[in-house]
Design an enzyme around this catalytic site. Structure first.
Site, PDB file in Angstrom:
ATOM      1  N   LEU A  52      92.708  29.737 -27.835  1.00 21.27           N
ATOM      2  CA  LEU A  52      91.430  29.055 -27.619  1.00 21.27           C
ATOM      3  C   LEU A  52      90.226  29.990 -27.726  1.00 21.27           C
ATOM      4  CD1 LEU A  52      92.549  26.837 -24.586  1.00 21.27           C
ATOM      5  CD2 LEU A  52      92.540  26.246 -27.025  1.00 21.27           C
ATOM      6  N   HIS A  56      86.746  25.560 -29.209  1.00 21.39           N
ATOM      7  CA  HIS A  56      87.572  24.651 -28.394  1.00 21.39           C
ATOM      8  C   HIS A  56      86.864  24.340 -27.072  1.00 21.39           C
ATOM      9  CE1 HIS A  56      90.815  26.908 -30.719  1.00 21.39           C
ATOM     10  NE2 HIS A  56      91.049  25.663 -31.062  1.00 21.39           N
TER      11      HIS A  56
HETATM   12  P1  AMP Z   1      92.716  23.905 -33.755  1.00 19.89           P
HETATM   13  O1  AMP Z   1      93.240  24.532 -32.507  1.00 19.89           O
HETATM   14  O2  AMP Z   1      92.261  24.893 -34.792  1.00 19.89           O
HETATM   15  O3  AMP Z   1      93.610  22.827 -34.294  1.00 19.89           O
HETATM   16  O4  AMP Z   1      91.373  23.168 -33.320  1.00 19.89           O
HETATM   17  C1  AMP Z   1      91.372  22.201 -32.303  1.00 19.89           C
HETATM   18  C2  AMP Z   1      90.046  21.493 -32.342  1.00 19.89           C
HETATM   19  O5  AMP Z   1      88.989  22.435 -32.163  1.00 19.89           O
HETATM   20  C3  AMP Z   1      89.800  20.797 -33.695  1.00 19.89           C
HETATM   21  O6  AMP Z   1      89.191  19.542 -33.443  1.00 19.89           O
HETATM   22  C4  AMP Z   1      88.847  21.735 -34.377  1.00 19.89           C
HETATM   23  O7  AMP Z   1      87.994  21.091 -35.312  1.00 19.89           O
HETATM   24  C5  AMP Z   1      88.043  22.257 -33.196  1.00 19.89           C
HETATM   25  N1  AMP Z   1      87.410  23.523 -33.549  1.00 19.89           N
HETATM   26  C6  AMP Z   1      88.008  24.623 -34.078  1.00 19.89           C
HETATM   27  N2  AMP Z   1      87.082  25.570 -34.338  1.00 19.89           N
HETATM   28  C7  AMP Z   1      85.891  25.054 -33.970  1.00 19.89           C
HETATM   29  C8  AMP Z   1      84.561  25.546 -34.002  1.00 19.89           C
HETATM   30  N3  AMP Z   1      84.257  26.751 -34.446  1.00 19.89           N
HETATM   31  N4  AMP Z   1      83.574  24.743 -33.547  1.00 19.89           N
HETATM   32  C9  AMP Z   1      83.848  23.497 -33.077  1.00 19.89           C
HETATM   33  N5  AMP Z   1      85.082  22.981 -33.030  1.00 19.89           N
HETATM   34  C10 AMP Z   1      86.094  23.744 -33.469  1.00 19.89           C
END
Ligand code: AMP
Length: 301
Positions: A52, A56
């Site tokens: 995270l 996140h």
């Molecule tokens: P992940 O753990 O990469 O699957 O991401 C989980 C959630 O966090 C997904 O909805 C991503 O789009 C969101 N997320 C990942 N990186 C970012 C970021 N830099 N800014 C905003 N949301 C993010």
């Protein structure tokens, strides 16, 4: 305040018991359903693959503002990886994730294993249709079917009122919104803005793989996208010209390999010849061995 972390695995108890907020951790679907009594409060779900970061956390904070309780899931979903090396090297740090979630005051953490999500005999899969076959779908065949299937399952398991996704994965947001609409899933999809580091690089769990030189090179991604936004603001609407400026800038460092550049409608990701408000410029760039994606949305001018 009473210190309590309920957990179904003793491995994490020591660390969690020293924390001062209350967070319940479920590893099992039946326990989760029993533990989260949905009749009592509004619930927001934040699905993640862990490791995270502040991107996140921004989703989690928005969910906490908008719901009485928040459940975060951490599951590195194998069916959305089309490359086993990518799955094997996906960064993981559960202890640090739990500490962060406790600090954020998250109410529930759902930590299923692969067998919980895909038990023996599992066969049903969601087919996301055309929107999932463009951009990311071309380069990661089957990726969005895997994403949609696991998101659908998490929605069924947690039954939240709202579910939170990041604009950084813009095509994922569209795919999930289509699924929710098409399958009449009773949930509101909330899209939160992309969180960037102070140098502009979009936060991503994968950034940890970047060497110093690669990170310097990766900064060209956001700079190129913001340059295009500037050109749009100054009056440029020709998609080919805007895409070309982004491409040239990104490729000005030989560590960057451009997988795709797109200027498309934000809803269906169909390419446009003329940019317009609501168009989205998206890129996927492989920097060294790390694949990064980013995007910007064109505003009214
Ligand atoms: P992940 O753990 O990469 O699957 O991401 C989980 C959630 O966090 C997904 O909805 C991503 O789009 C969101 N997320 C990942 N990186 C970012 C970021 N830099 N800014 C905003 N949301 C993010």
């Amino acid at each position: 305040m009473m210190k309590k972390v309920s957990i179904s695995s003793p491995a994490f108890c020591q660390m969690c018991l020293s924390s001062w907020e209350q967070m319940e951790i479920f590893r099992d679907v039946a326990e989760l359903r029993e533990g989260i009594d949905r009749s009592k409060f509004s619930l927001g779900l934040v699905p993640t693959m862990g490791f995270l970061h502040h991107g996140h956390l921004s989703l989690i904070r928005t969910s906490k503002e908008q719901n009485k309780k928040t459940v975060v899931s951490i599951f590195v979903n194998p069916t959305q990886f089309n490359n086993s090396e990518d799955l094997d090297t996906y960064p993981r740090d559960l202890e640090s994730d739990i500490a962060l979630l406790v600090e954020e005051g998250v109410d529930f953490l759902f930590l299923p294993n692969t067998i919980q999500i895909y038990p023996e005999g599992f066969e049903t899969e969601i087919n996301t249709g055309s929107v999932g076959e463009r951009l990311e779908g071309v380069h990661r065949p089957g990726h969005f079917n895997g994403v949609s299937t696991v998101v659908c399952k998490l929605l069924n398991m947690c039954a939240p009122e709202k579910v939170y996704f990041g604009q950084k994965d813009a095509q994922q947001c569209s795919v999930v919104m289509n699924m929710v609409r098409d399958l009449n899933i009773d949930v509101e999809v909330v899209v939160c803005p992309t969180v960037r580091d102070s140098d502009g690089l979009a936060l991503s769990s994968r950034n940890i793989h970047l060497s110093e030189k690669e990170r310097e090179s990766a900064l060209l991604i956001n700079r190129a996208l913001y340059h295009a936004l500037n050109e749009w603001d100054k009056g440029q609407s020709d998609a080919a010209v805007l895409k070309n400026t982004v491409e040239q800038k990104i490729l000005s460092n030989s560590l960057n390999k451009l997988e795709y550049i797109s200027l498309a409608n934000e809803m269906d990701f169909i390419e446009q010849a003329q940019a317009m408000p609501g168009s989205i410029i998206s890129v996927a760039v492989v920097v060294g061995k790390t694949r990064l994606i980013d995007n910007v949305v064109l505003k009214w001018r």
